[in-house]
Structure formats: C-alpha cells, structure tokens
Design an enzyme around this catalytic site. Sequence first.
Site, PDB file in Angstrom:
ATOM      1  N   GLN A   1       2.586 -11.899  11.342  1.00 11.94           N
ATOM      2  CA  GLN A   1       2.848 -12.396   9.990  1.00 11.94           C
ATOM      3  C   GLN A   1       4.130 -13.220   9.928  1.00 11.94           C
ATOM      4  O   GLN A   1       4.356 -13.948   8.963  1.00 11.94           O
ATOM      5  CB  GLN A   1       2.932 -11.235   8.991  1.00 11.94           C
ATOM      6  CG  GLN A   1       1.603 -10.529   8.789  1.00 11.94           C
ATOM      7  CD  GLN A   1       1.725  -9.374   7.823  1.00 11.94           C
ATOM      8  OE1 GLN A   1       2.121  -8.283   8.223  1.00 11.94           O
ATOM      9  NE2 GLN A   1       1.405  -9.600   6.565  1.00 11.94           N
TER      10      GLN A   1
ATOM     11  N   GLY B   1       4.620  -2.364   5.109  1.00 13.31           N
ATOM     12  CA  GLY B   1       4.402  -2.625   6.525  1.00 13.31           C
ATOM     13  C   GLY B   1       4.442  -4.111   6.784  1.00 13.31           C
ATOM     14  O   GLY B   1       4.214  -4.914   5.866  1.00 13.31           O
TER      15      GLY B   1
ATOM     16  N   HIS C   1      -4.066  -1.033   9.020  1.00 20.58           N
ATOM     17  CA  HIS C   1      -3.878  -2.370   8.439  1.00 20.58           C
ATOM     18  C   HIS C   1      -2.976  -3.221   9.350  1.00 20.58           C
ATOM     19  O   HIS C   1      -3.307  -4.367   9.660  1.00 20.58           O
ATOM     20  CB  HIS C   1      -3.269  -2.233   7.038  1.00 20.58           C
ATOM     21  CG  HIS C   1      -2.994  -3.534   6.354  1.00 20.58           C
ATOM     22  ND1 HIS C   1      -3.653  -3.942   5.210  1.00 20.58           N
ATOM     23  CD2 HIS C   1      -2.123  -4.544   6.647  1.00 20.58           C
ATOM     24  CE1 HIS C   1      -3.215  -5.136   4.851  1.00 20.58           C
ATOM     25  NE2 HIS C   1      -2.274  -5.516   5.695  1.00 20.58           N
ATOM     26  N   GLU C   2      -1.835  -2.637   9.755  1.00 23.68           N
ATOM     27  CA  GLU C   2      -0.902  -3.405  10.592  1.00 23.68           C
ATOM     28  C   GLU C   2      -1.499  -3.666  11.969  1.00 23.68           C
ATOM     29  O   GLU C   2      -1.321  -4.748  12.540  1.00 23.68           O
ATOM     30  CB  GLU C   2       0.448  -2.689  10.713  1.00 23.68           C
ATOM     31  CG  GLU C   2       1.176  -2.469   9.385  1.00 23.68           C
ATOM     32  CD  GLU C   2       1.247  -3.709   8.503  1.00 23.68           C
ATOM     33  OE1 GLU C   2       1.315  -4.832   9.044  1.00 23.68           O
ATOM     34  OE2 GLU C   2       1.205  -3.569   7.267  1.00 23.68           O
TER      35      GLU C   2
ATOM     36  N   HIS D   1      -3.632  -6.695  12.088  1.00 27.56           N
ATOM     37  CA  HIS D   1      -2.908  -7.973  12.205  1.00 27.56           C
ATOM     38  C   HIS D   1      -2.714  -8.372  13.671  1.00 27.56           C
ATOM     39  O   HIS D   1      -2.693  -9.562  13.993  1.00 27.56           O
ATOM     40  CB  HIS D   1      -1.532  -7.871  11.544  1.00 27.56           C
ATOM     41  CG  HIS D   1      -1.560  -8.058  10.053  1.00 27.56           C
ATOM     42  ND1 HIS D   1      -1.959  -9.235   9.456  1.00 27.56           N
ATOM     43  CD2 HIS D   1      -1.223  -7.222   9.038  1.00 27.56           C
ATOM     44  CE1 HIS D   1      -1.862  -9.109   8.141  1.00 27.56           C
ATOM     45  NE2 HIS D   1      -1.428  -7.901   7.855  1.00 27.56           N
TER      46      HIS D   1
ATOM     47  N   CYS E   1      -1.390  -6.996   0.888  1.00 27.92           N
ATOM     48  CA  CYS E   1      -0.897  -7.549   2.152  1.00 27.92           C
ATOM     49  C   CYS E   1       0.062  -8.678   1.811  1.00 27.92           C
ATOM     50  O   CYS E   1      -0.250  -9.506   0.943  1.00 27.92           O
ATOM     51  CB  CYS E   1      -2.060  -8.078   2.980  1.00 27.92           C
ATOM     52  SG  CYS E   1      -1.550  -8.831   4.537  1.00 27.92           S
ATOM     53  N   LEU E   2       1.209  -8.716   2.479  1.00 31.34           N
ATOM     54  CA  LEU E   2       2.196  -9.763   2.173  1.00 31.34           C
ATOM     55  C   LEU E   2       1.666 -11.160   2.493  1.00 31.34           C
ATOM     56  O   LEU E   2       2.173 -12.147   1.978  1.00 31.34           O
ATOM     57  CB  LEU E   2       3.503  -9.498   2.932  1.00 31.34           C
ATOM     58  CG  LEU E   2       4.242  -8.214   2.506  1.00 31.34           C
ATOM     59  CD1 LEU E   2       5.471  -8.000   3.372  1.00 31.34           C
ATOM     60  CD2 LEU E   2       4.621  -8.267   1.034  1.00 31.34           C
TER      61      LEU E   2
HETATM   62 NI    NI Z   1      -1.082  -7.158   5.939  1.00 26.23          NI
END
Ligand code: NI
Length: 176
Positions: free
Chosen positions: A51, A46, A134-135, A138, A92-93
């Site tokens: 981000q 995701g 999670h997304e 953000h 998480c990226l």
């Molecule tokens: Ni993340």
Amino acid sequence: MAIRKVLVYPDKRLREKAQPVERIDDSVRRLLDDLAETMYAEPGVGLAAPQLGVSLRVFVIDLKSPEGGELLEFVNPRFLSREGEITWKEGCLSFPGISEEITRHGRVSVEALDRNGKTFTIDGEELLAVAMQHEYDHLDGRLLIDHVSFLKKRMIRREMAKLAVERGATTDAEAG
Ligand code: NI
C-alpha cells in the site's frame, strides 16, 4: 520515521505479488516504522507494505489505532491454520470511504518474523483474525473488492473513479 502516501485503488501497484524479505536490516525496520506511523496518521488498524508501493511481504496491525494499543509487526507471514467463519464490515485505506461486509475465517494462526528476525506465532479471532487476513491479502495483490459481489464491485469502481476525479488524480491504473 515518516508518514508516506497510501496508494489508492485502482493503482496497479496494489495488484503486485509482494516478494519475501530476504534479510531483515535497518531498511526493513525503517519500513516497519513508516508503516506504523502512516497507519496511525490515517488512521487505520492495519497497513501493508504494497500500500506504500513497497513490494515486500511486510505488514503492521494495531487494533487500537490511532490511540495505540499493541503494535504487531509481521515480516514474511504465513498461515499455520485457518478455521471457522466470520463476517465483518471491513474498510481499507486504499479504498477511502468504502466499507463492505466480507466473510473470512474466524480463527487464524500466523507465523512471521519480527523486526529482529525472530520467528513468532500469533493466534487471532474476530477483528485480529480479520485484520491479519486482510493485510495478508495485500501481499498477494488481493483486495477488498475481490471479496464482494459483481454489483458491489461495480459500485466500488464507480465510487473510486469519482474520488480520483475529486482528488485530481491521474488514473494510470489501467495502463498496464
Ligand atoms: Ni487494506
């Protein structure tokens, strides 16, 4: 389509509350394309617009990334329901190398707009429920680190500081 740079914690832009998309036009569709391409390239399951430094309420998910399964695109998502509980080891990226067990709702229903501005709803359990929450986090500037204990927070901050030095990154994060 383009692969864009993913912001890494503690970049302060990750903390901004993203704005709703007012009109779905080609620039939003390009953003969706770039999010997907960057997600597959990293790879991650995701990726949310903040981000990439874009403060809009947009994210993508593909649970079968990077091979590619079903690409899900969300514009202006909102939760219709959140139930139950699930604990999942999340990454998480924006936190390379970190994974932590986080407890969230186990079943969620989300309503959003697609790339043509059409409303859809999607119900998710397990990883899909985790990924959508999670997304969505953000979009409100809420991050993985906000869900863990004080000690783990300290550990993650330390790891990320070390990583920043390794990457030669300048940490302007605490500047404002
Ligand atoms: Ni993340």
